[in-house]
Design a protein around this motif. Structure first.
Motif, PDB file in Angstrom:
ATOM      1  N   GLU A  30     -63.257 -12.480 -18.346  1.00  0.00           N
ATOM      2  CA  GLU A  30     -64.214 -11.464 -18.771  1.00  0.00           C
ATOM      3  C   GLU A  30     -63.819 -10.130 -18.160  1.00  0.00           C
ATOM      4  N   TRP A  31     -63.795  -9.076 -18.955  1.00  0.00           N
ATOM      5  CA  TRP A  31     -63.403  -7.767 -18.438  1.00  0.00           C
ATOM      6  C   TRP A  31     -64.457  -7.244 -17.475  1.00  0.00           C
ATOM      7  N   PRO A  32     -64.060  -6.797 -16.289  1.00  0.00           N
ATOM      8  CA  PRO A  32     -65.032  -6.136 -15.403  1.00  0.00           C
ATOM      9  C   PRO A  32     -65.515  -4.834 -16.043  1.00  0.00           C
ATOM     10  N   HIS A  33     -66.814  -4.683 -16.178  1.00  0.00           N
ATOM     11  CA  HIS A  33     -67.388  -3.493 -16.800  1.00  0.00           C
ATOM     12  C   HIS A  33     -66.996  -2.226 -16.052  1.00  0.00           C
ATOM     13  N   ASP A  34     -66.802  -2.349 -14.743  1.00  0.00           N
ATOM     14  CA  ASP A  34     -66.516  -1.187 -13.907  1.00  0.00           C
ATOM     15  C   ASP A  34     -65.027  -0.965 -13.692  1.00  0.00           C
ATOM     16  N   ILE A  39     -58.183  -0.386 -16.701  1.00  0.00           N
ATOM     17  CA  ILE A  39     -57.602  -1.186 -17.770  1.00  0.00           C
ATOM     18  C   ILE A  39     -57.021  -0.293 -18.864  1.00  0.00           C
ATOM     19  N   GLY A  40     -57.769   0.752 -19.235  1.00  0.00           N
ATOM     20  CA  GLY A  40     -57.294   1.667 -20.273  1.00  0.00           C
ATOM     21  C   GLY A  40     -55.989   2.335 -19.904  1.00  0.00           C
ATOM     22  N   ASP A  41     -55.836   2.696 -18.637  1.00  0.00           N
ATOM     23  CA  ASP A  41     -54.577   3.284 -18.174  1.00  0.00           C
ATOM     24  C   ASP A  41     -53.421   2.302 -18.374  1.00  0.00           C
ATOM     25  N   GLY A  42     -53.669   1.045 -18.003  1.00  0.00           N
ATOM     26  CA  GLY A  42     -52.633   0.039 -18.165  1.00  0.00           C
ATOM     27  C   GLY A  42     -52.286  -0.209 -19.619  1.00  0.00           C
ATOM     28  N   LEU A  43     -53.289  -0.173 -20.482  1.00  0.00           N
ATOM     29  CA  LEU A  43     -53.036  -0.383 -21.907  1.00  0.00           C
ATOM     30  C   LEU A  43     -52.283   0.795 -22.520  1.00  0.00           C
ATOM     31  N   LEU A  44     -52.534   2.000 -22.027  1.00  0.00           N
ATOM     32  CA  LEU A  44     -51.746   3.146 -22.485  1.00  0.00           C
ATOM     33  C   LEU A  44     -50.272   2.946 -22.156  1.00  0.00           C
ATOM     34  N   CYS A  59     -57.664  -1.624 -28.868  1.00  0.00           N
ATOM     35  CA  CYS A  59     -58.777  -1.379 -29.797  1.00  0.00           C
ATOM     36  C   CYS A  59     -60.102  -1.792 -29.164  1.00  0.00           C
ATOM     37  N   ASP A  60     -60.099  -2.940 -28.501  1.00  0.00           N
ATOM     38  CA  ASP A  60     -61.299  -3.424 -27.814  1.00  0.00           C
ATOM     39  C   ASP A  60     -61.699  -2.462 -26.705  1.00  0.00           C
ATOM     40  N   CYS A  61     -60.695  -1.961 -25.973  1.00  0.00           N
ATOM     41  CA  CYS A  61     -60.974  -1.069 -24.850  1.00  0.00           C
ATOM     42  C   CYS A  61     -61.611   0.235 -25.317  1.00  0.00           C
ATOM     43  N   THR A  62     -61.145   0.784 -26.431  1.00  0.00           N
ATOM     44  CA  THR A  62     -61.740   2.028 -26.924  1.00  0.00           C
ATOM     45  C   THR A  62     -63.210   1.819 -27.269  1.00  0.00           C
ATOM     46  N   LEU A  76     -60.393   9.055 -22.498  1.00  0.00           N
ATOM     47  CA  LEU A  76     -59.430   7.950 -22.464  1.00  0.00           C
ATOM     48  C   LEU A  76     -59.424   7.209 -23.800  1.00  0.00           C
ATOM     49  N   ALA A  77     -60.589   7.015 -24.397  1.00  0.00           N
ATOM     50  CA  ALA A  77     -60.652   6.356 -25.698  1.00  0.00           C
ATOM     51  C   ALA A  77     -59.888   7.157 -26.750  1.00  0.00           C
ATOM     52  N   ASP A  78     -60.011   8.475 -26.696  1.00  0.00           N
ATOM     53  CA  ASP A  78     -59.266   9.326 -27.639  1.00  0.00           C
ATOM     54  C   ASP A  78     -57.760   9.151 -27.462  1.00  0.00           C
ATOM     55  N   ALA A  79     -57.320   9.064 -26.200  1.00  0.00           N
ATOM     56  CA  ALA A  79     -55.890   8.888 -25.928  1.00  0.00           C
ATOM     57  C   ALA A  79     -55.395   7.545 -26.458  1.00  0.00           C
ATOM     58  N   LEU A  80     -56.199   6.501 -26.275  1.00  0.00           N
ATOM     59  CA  LEU A  80     -55.820   5.187 -26.789  1.00  0.00           C
ATOM     60  C   LEU A  80     -55.784   5.194 -28.316  1.00  0.00           C
ATOM     61  N   ASP A  81     -56.792   5.792 -28.939  1.00  0.00           N
ATOM     62  CA  ASP A  81     -56.812   5.857 -30.403  1.00  0.00           C
ATOM     63  C   ASP A  81     -55.600   6.604 -30.942  1.00  0.00           C
ATOM     64  N   ALA A  82     -55.195   7.672 -30.239  1.00  0.00           N
ATOM     65  CA  ALA A  82     -54.028   8.444 -30.677  1.00  0.00           C
ATOM     66  C   ALA A  82     -52.758   7.588 -30.600  1.00  0.00           C
ATOM     67  N   LYS A  83     -52.613   6.811 -29.517  1.00  0.00           N
ATOM     68  CA  LYS A  83     -51.436   5.944 -29.403  1.00  0.00           C
ATOM     69  C   LYS A  83     -51.470   4.810 -30.427  1.00  0.00           C
ATOM     70  N   LEU A  84     -52.686   4.398 -30.796  1.00  0.00           N
ATOM     71  CA  LEU A  84     -52.817   3.352 -31.812  1.00  0.00           C
ATOM     72  C   LEU A  84     -52.565   3.884 -33.217  1.00  0.00           C
ATOM     73  N   GLY A  85     -52.575   5.217 -33.349  1.00  0.00           N
ATOM     74  CA  GLY A  85     -52.375   5.829 -34.652  1.00  0.00           C
ATOM     75  C   GLY A  85     -53.624   5.880 -35.503  1.00  0.00           C
ATOM     76  N   THR A  86     -54.793   5.655 -34.892  1.00  0.00           N
ATOM     77  CA  THR A  86     -56.054   5.681 -35.636  1.00  0.00           C
ATOM     78  C   THR A  86     -56.787   7.006 -35.508  1.00  0.00           C
TER      79      THR A  86
END
Length: 226
Positions: A30-34, A39-44, A59-62, A76-86
């Protein structure tokens, strides 16, 4: 694996840029909420490395970041979405900066610390001793960083206390943060409950990372890690 072990393993995988270990951790636990900023940094990093298995997790992280909506989470969500191309790339310049160091600089007392970050290399310098005009925000490719003080950190303690289910512990901590030395007394009190102390460190870390990320975005930059 307990919650404390998961957080420590997450930190290790992110800071060592071990994307396979990170993906294994968040797939099996289970992902720690805090820990969403962490996690987002690592996924980037994983997306930058072209690891296709990171796409569903990113996608889940955003989604989780936008639902949590702490300061810096949408950035951070915007950065992930940009890397995902969405989504389009945010109009932010990359800056190779250590966010942990930036959080420390930002949360020092206002007017007592003034430093700069080289916007090309991420190098740090003492603004007052090395620059003719320390008030210039962008002199020769350097970004001025002024300490913002402990107000946000104090608010984090208040928020953490409000989240506790145990009224007795909450009352003890509420007393501990009154007056000078509040941060030291807060941590000293929490040492009586090691699990809560570790939960505080995770909560505080993610809040600080988000604020640092938001501060950089406000100044036109997005953090990258070498």
């Amino acid at each position: 694996m307990g919650a404390d072990d998961i957080r420590r393993a997450l930190r290790g995988s992110v800071y060592s840029k071990d994307s396979d270990a990170l993906l294994a951790l968040i797939a099996g636990e289970e992902w720690p909420h805090d820990a969403l900023q962490l996690i987002g940094d690592g996924l980037l990093d994983a997306l930058r490395a072209g690891i296709g298995a990171a796409v569903p997790a990113a996608c889940d992280c955003t989604t989780r970041l936008r639902e949590r909506a702490w300061e810096g989470d949408h950035t951070l969500a915007d950065a992930l979405d940009a890397k995902l191309g969405t989504a389009p790339l945010p109009f932010l310049r990359p800056l190779p900066v250590d966010l942990d160091l930036l959080t420390t600089a930002l949360e020092t007392e206002r007017f007592t610390t003034t430093v700069r970050i080289n916007t090309a290399t991420g190098e740090w310098a003492d603004s007052d001793s090395e620059f003719d005009n320390p008030d210039d925000q962008d002199e020769d490719g350097w970004l001025l960083v002024e300490g913002q003080g402990s107000r946000d950190g104090y608010h984090d303690m208040e928020t953490f206390i409000d989240r506790l289910d145990d009224d007795t512990i909450a009352d003890l901590l509420a007393v501990a943060i009154q007056g000078r030395g509040a941060f030291r007394r807060f941590k000293d009190t929490l040492t009586r409950w090691p699990d809560l102390l570790e939960a505080w460190f995770s909560f505080s870390e993610d809040r600080q990372l988000g604020r640092a990320r938001a501060w950089l975005a406000d100044h036109g930059y997005t953090p990258t890690r070498g």
